[in-house]
Design a protein around this motif. Structure first.
Motif, mmCIF file in Angstrom:
data_model
loop_
_atom_site.group_PDB
_atom_site.id
_atom_site.type_symbol
_atom_site.label_atom_id
_atom_site.label_comp_id
_atom_site.label_asym_id
_atom_site.label_seq_id
_atom_site.Cartn_x
_atom_site.Cartn_y
_atom_site.Cartn_z
ATOM 1 N N TYR A 108 0.830 -1.209 0.000
ATOM 2 C CA TYR A 108 0.000 0.000 0.000
ATOM 3 C C TYR A 108 0.863 1.257 0.000
ATOM 4 C CZ TYR A 108 -4.385 -2.524 0.856
ATOM 5 O OH TYR A 108 -5.482 -3.330 0.729
ATOM 6 N N ASP A 109 1.886 1.291 0.854
ATOM 7 C CA ASP A 109 2.701 2.498 0.990
ATOM 8 C C ASP A 109 3.412 2.836 -0.318
ATOM 9 O OD1 ASP A 109 1.914 2.735 3.610
ATOM 10 O OD2 ASP A 109 3.757 1.899 4.453
ATOM 11 N N TRP A 110 3.920 1.830 -1.003
ATOM 12 C CA TRP A 110 4.647 2.096 -2.248
ATOM 13 C C TRP A 110 3.702 2.528 -3.369
ATOM 14 C CZ3 TRP A 110 6.378 -1.874 -6.328
ATOM 15 C CH2 TRP A 110 7.164 -1.242 -7.315
ATOM 16 N N ILE A 111 2.694 1.712 -3.647
ATOM 17 C CA ILE A 111 1.828 1.977 -4.801
ATOM 18 C C ILE A 111 1.026 3.258 -4.607
ATOM 19 C CG2 ILE A 111 -0.010 1.056 -6.268
ATOM 20 C CD1 ILE A 111 0.947 -1.784 -5.329
ATOM 21 N N MET A 112 0.426 3.421 -3.429
ATOM 22 C CA MET A 112 -0.322 4.649 -3.173
ATOM 23 C C MET A 112 0.623 5.847 -3.076
ATOM 24 S SD MET A 112 -3.548 3.885 -3.142
ATOM 25 C CE MET A 112 -4.221 5.415 -2.505
ATOM 26 N N GLY A 113 1.812 5.622 -2.523
ATOM 27 C CA GLY A 113 2.763 6.717 -2.370
ATOM 28 C C GLY A 113 3.217 7.291 -3.695
ATOM 29 N N VAL A 114 3.421 6.428 -4.689
ATOM 30 C CA VAL A 114 3.830 6.891 -6.015
ATOM 31 C C VAL A 114 2.627 7.399 -6.807
ATOM 32 C CG1 VAL A 114 4.816 6.212 -8.244
ATOM 33 C CG2 VAL A 114 5.851 5.399 -6.115
ATOM 34 N N ASN A 115 1.599 6.566 -6.932
ATOM 35 C CA ASN A 115 0.511 6.862 -7.867
ATOM 36 C C ASN A 115 -0.411 7.975 -7.397
ATOM 37 O OD1 ASN A 115 1.587 4.802 -9.348
ATOM 38 N ND2 ASN A 115 -0.168 3.438 -9.185
ATOM 39 N N PHE A 116 -0.664 8.055 -6.099
ATOM 40 C CA PHE A 116 -1.490 9.134 -5.577
ATOM 41 C C PHE A 116 -0.634 10.200 -4.892
ATOM 42 C CE2 PHE A 116 -4.220 11.007 -2.194
ATOM 43 C CZ PHE A 116 -5.060 11.712 -3.033
ATOM 44 N N GLY A 117 0.285 9.761 -4.028
ATOM 45 C CA GLY A 117 1.141 10.721 -3.335
ATOM 46 C C GLY A 117 1.969 11.554 -4.300
ATOM 47 N N GLY A 118 2.432 10.938 -5.386
ATOM 48 C CA GLY A 118 3.209 11.686 -6.369
ATOM 49 C C GLY A 118 2.400 12.791 -7.017
ATOM 50 N N VAL A 119 1.126 12.529 -7.270
ATOM 51 C CA VAL A 119 0.244 13.558 -7.837
ATOM 52 C C VAL A 119 0.044 14.693 -6.829
ATOM 53 C CG1 VAL A 119 -2.107 14.016 -8.656
ATOM 54 C CG2 VAL A 119 -0.916 11.949 -9.395
ATOM 55 N N VAL A 120 -0.223 14.316 -5.576
ATOM 56 C CA VAL A 120 -0.388 15.318 -4.526
ATOM 57 C C VAL A 120 0.864 16.190 -4.412
ATOM 58 C CG1 VAL A 120 -0.636 15.649 -2.034
ATOM 59 C CG2 VAL A 120 -2.038 13.941 -3.219
ATOM 60 N N ASN A 121 2.026 15.562 -4.407
ATOM 61 C CA ASN A 121 3.279 16.304 -4.283
ATOM 62 C C ASN A 121 3.468 17.276 -5.441
ATOM 63 O OD1 ASN A 121 3.804 14.900 -1.945
ATOM 64 N ND2 ASN A 121 5.195 13.431 -2.909
ATOM 65 N N GLY A 122 3.107 16.821 -6.651
ATOM 66 C CA GLY A 122 3.220 17.698 -7.814
ATOM 67 C C GLY A 122 2.306 18.901 -7.711
ATOM 68 N N ILE A 123 1.086 18.679 -7.254
ATOM 69 C CA ILE A 123 0.124 19.772 -7.128
ATOM 70 C C ILE A 123 0.593 20.785 -6.090
ATOM 71 C CG2 ILE A 123 -2.209 20.312 -6.315
ATOM 72 C CD1 ILE A 123 -3.079 17.648 -7.657
ATOM 73 N N VAL A 124 1.015 20.291 -4.928
ATOM 74 C CA VAL A 124 1.450 21.207 -3.863
ATOM 75 C C VAL A 124 2.677 22.011 -4.299
ATOM 76 C CG1 VAL A 124 2.372 21.328 -1.513
ATOM 77 C CG2 VAL A 124 0.440 19.814 -2.016
ATOM 78 N N ALA A 125 3.600 21.364 -5.002
ATOM 79 C CA ALA A 125 4.835 22.049 -5.404
ATOM 80 C C ALA A 125 4.618 23.031 -6.547
ATOM 81 C CB ALA A 125 5.891 21.017 -5.800
ATOM 82 N N PHE A 126 3.800 22.661 -7.524
ATOM 83 C CA PHE A 126 3.733 23.453 -8.754
ATOM 84 C C PHE A 126 2.551 24.405 -8.844
ATOM 85 C CE2 PHE A 126 7.052 20.753 -10.412
ATOM 86 C CZ PHE A 126 7.683 21.555 -11.348
ATOM 87 N N LEU A 127 1.466 24.174 -8.114
ATOM 88 C CA LEU A 127 0.327 25.070 -8.247
ATOM 89 C C LEU A 127 0.669 26.524 -7.927
ATOM 90 C CD1 LEU A 127 -3.151 23.620 -7.220
ATOM 91 C CD2 LEU A 127 -2.403 24.631 -9.388
ATOM 92 N N PRO A 128 1.470 26.791 -6.899
ATOM 93 C CA PRO A 128 1.839 28.202 -6.677
ATOM 94 C C PRO A 128 2.536 28.828 -7.885
ATOM 95 C CG PRO A 128 2.348 26.904 -4.737
ATOM 96 C CD PRO A 128 1.983 25.926 -5.813
ATOM 97 N N LYS A 129 3.328 28.040 -8.606
ATOM 98 C CA LYS A 129 4.003 28.553 -9.797
ATOM 99 C C LYS A 129 2.994 28.855 -10.899
ATOM 100 C CE LYS A 129 7.956 27.547 -7.753
ATOM 101 N NZ LYS A 129 8.712 28.597 -7.040
#
Length: 305
Positions: A108-129
């Motif tokens: 769970y930690d790996w698959i959810m971390g990449v497939n969903f967590g990676g999207v979340v991380n991208g949104i948090v990092a790039f939306l301000p830009k």
């Protein structure tokens, strides 16, 4: 001239498979690119394509999409290199299969971390830009037909894609009033090497409940992907959907039977009774708020009561 000419786009996992197909299509549309990668061979192969086709060399950023600090650094690097960032495409993911009833926390930690967590991380990092930039801007989140279609061998993968779907559909209501487009992409079979993710499982997530990887069995399954759509074709369809302002892009046409069954099963599951007027009014307000958001109004909780 393309309406994306000169726009700056960041694509996670943009050096192979569907990610490279999207990068090629973005380049066709005149976008300037920053691409994240992990594998040096894939990066070199992608670089060769851009050189052979006379395209501008992308900005290459090595990134583990589970690394939040790495995402923040990537967003700053893209902005520093190009000046503004206009398009975020969250593409990176892993395709891992196994009996969900046997899955471990590590699965769970790996698959959810990449497939969903990676999207979340991208949104948090790039939306301000994106918010700080001017002109045409867009967020593209790559999910899968698994965001609609469940199966017995991809439970956690399916959960991750359902999560990306829900997040993206909701985020769109928040971004349209800001002048930022938002598209959920649900591709099906693509001619890629996505099937071999289990061979690249990080050591910290080694305690899988799925058991040891059967190399021959997985390679046999991988042969199915040769029937998939060309990634560049899929990327071109994604650009067309973005240009049309579509909130949802299906790249493959072969699912009418599945959606008919979902529709019929969903209606059949609804209780055959009349809802009270006060509940009907709550749902009417919800629908009106959603329509207003897509028409450009910023919705608050006051609009829902």
């Amino acid at each position: 001239m393309s309406d994306w000419q000169g726009r700056v786009a960041f694509i996670s996992g943009g050096v192979s498979g569907l990610g490279l197909g999207i990068a090629q299509a973005f380049s066709d549309a005149g976008m300037r690119l920053a691409l994240s990668y992990r594998n040096e061979d894939y990066r070199a192969s992608a670089s060769a394509w851009f050189a052979a086709n006379g395209r501008e060399e992308p900005l290459w950023i090595k990134l583990d999409v589970m690394d939040r600090a790495g995402w923040a650094a990537a967003a700053d690097a893209v902005e520093a290199h190009f000046g503004e960032v206009h398009v975020l495409c969250n593409n990176a993911g892993v395709s891992v299969f196994g009996d969900t009833a046997e899955a471990s926390h590590a699965d769970y930690d790996w698959i959810m971390g990449v497939n969903f967590g990676g999207v979340v991380n991208g949104i948090v990092a790039f939306l301000p830009k994106l918010k700080a930039a001017q002109g045409k801007r867009h967020v593209v989140n790559i999910a899968s037909m698994a965001a609609y279609l469940s199966g017995p061998q991809a439970g956690i993968y399916t959960a991750s894609k359902f999560a990306v779907r829900g997040l993206t559909e909701s985020l769109r209501y928040n971004l349209v009033p800001l002048g930022i487009g938002c598209t959920l992409v649900c591709p099906a079979l693509i001619r890629t090497n996505a099937w071999d993710s289990a061979f690249r499982r990080p050591a910290e997530f080694a305690s899988s409940g799925f058991g040891a990887v059967d190399k021959a069995q997985l390679e046999q399954f991988g042969s199915v992907f040769q029937a998939g759509m060309d990634p560049h074709e899929a990327g071109t369809k994604i650009v067309a959907g973005m240009s049309a302002g579509a909130g949802l892009v299906f790249t493959h046409p072969e699912f009418a039977e599945d959606f008919k069954a979902i529709y019929e099963d969903s209606l059949a599951a609804l209780p055959d009774e009349v809802a009270p007027p006060e509940r009907l009014e709550v749902e009417r307000m919800r629908r009106e708020a959603n329509k207003a958001a897509l028409a450009g109004k910023a919705i608050t909780i006051d609009d829902l009561s």
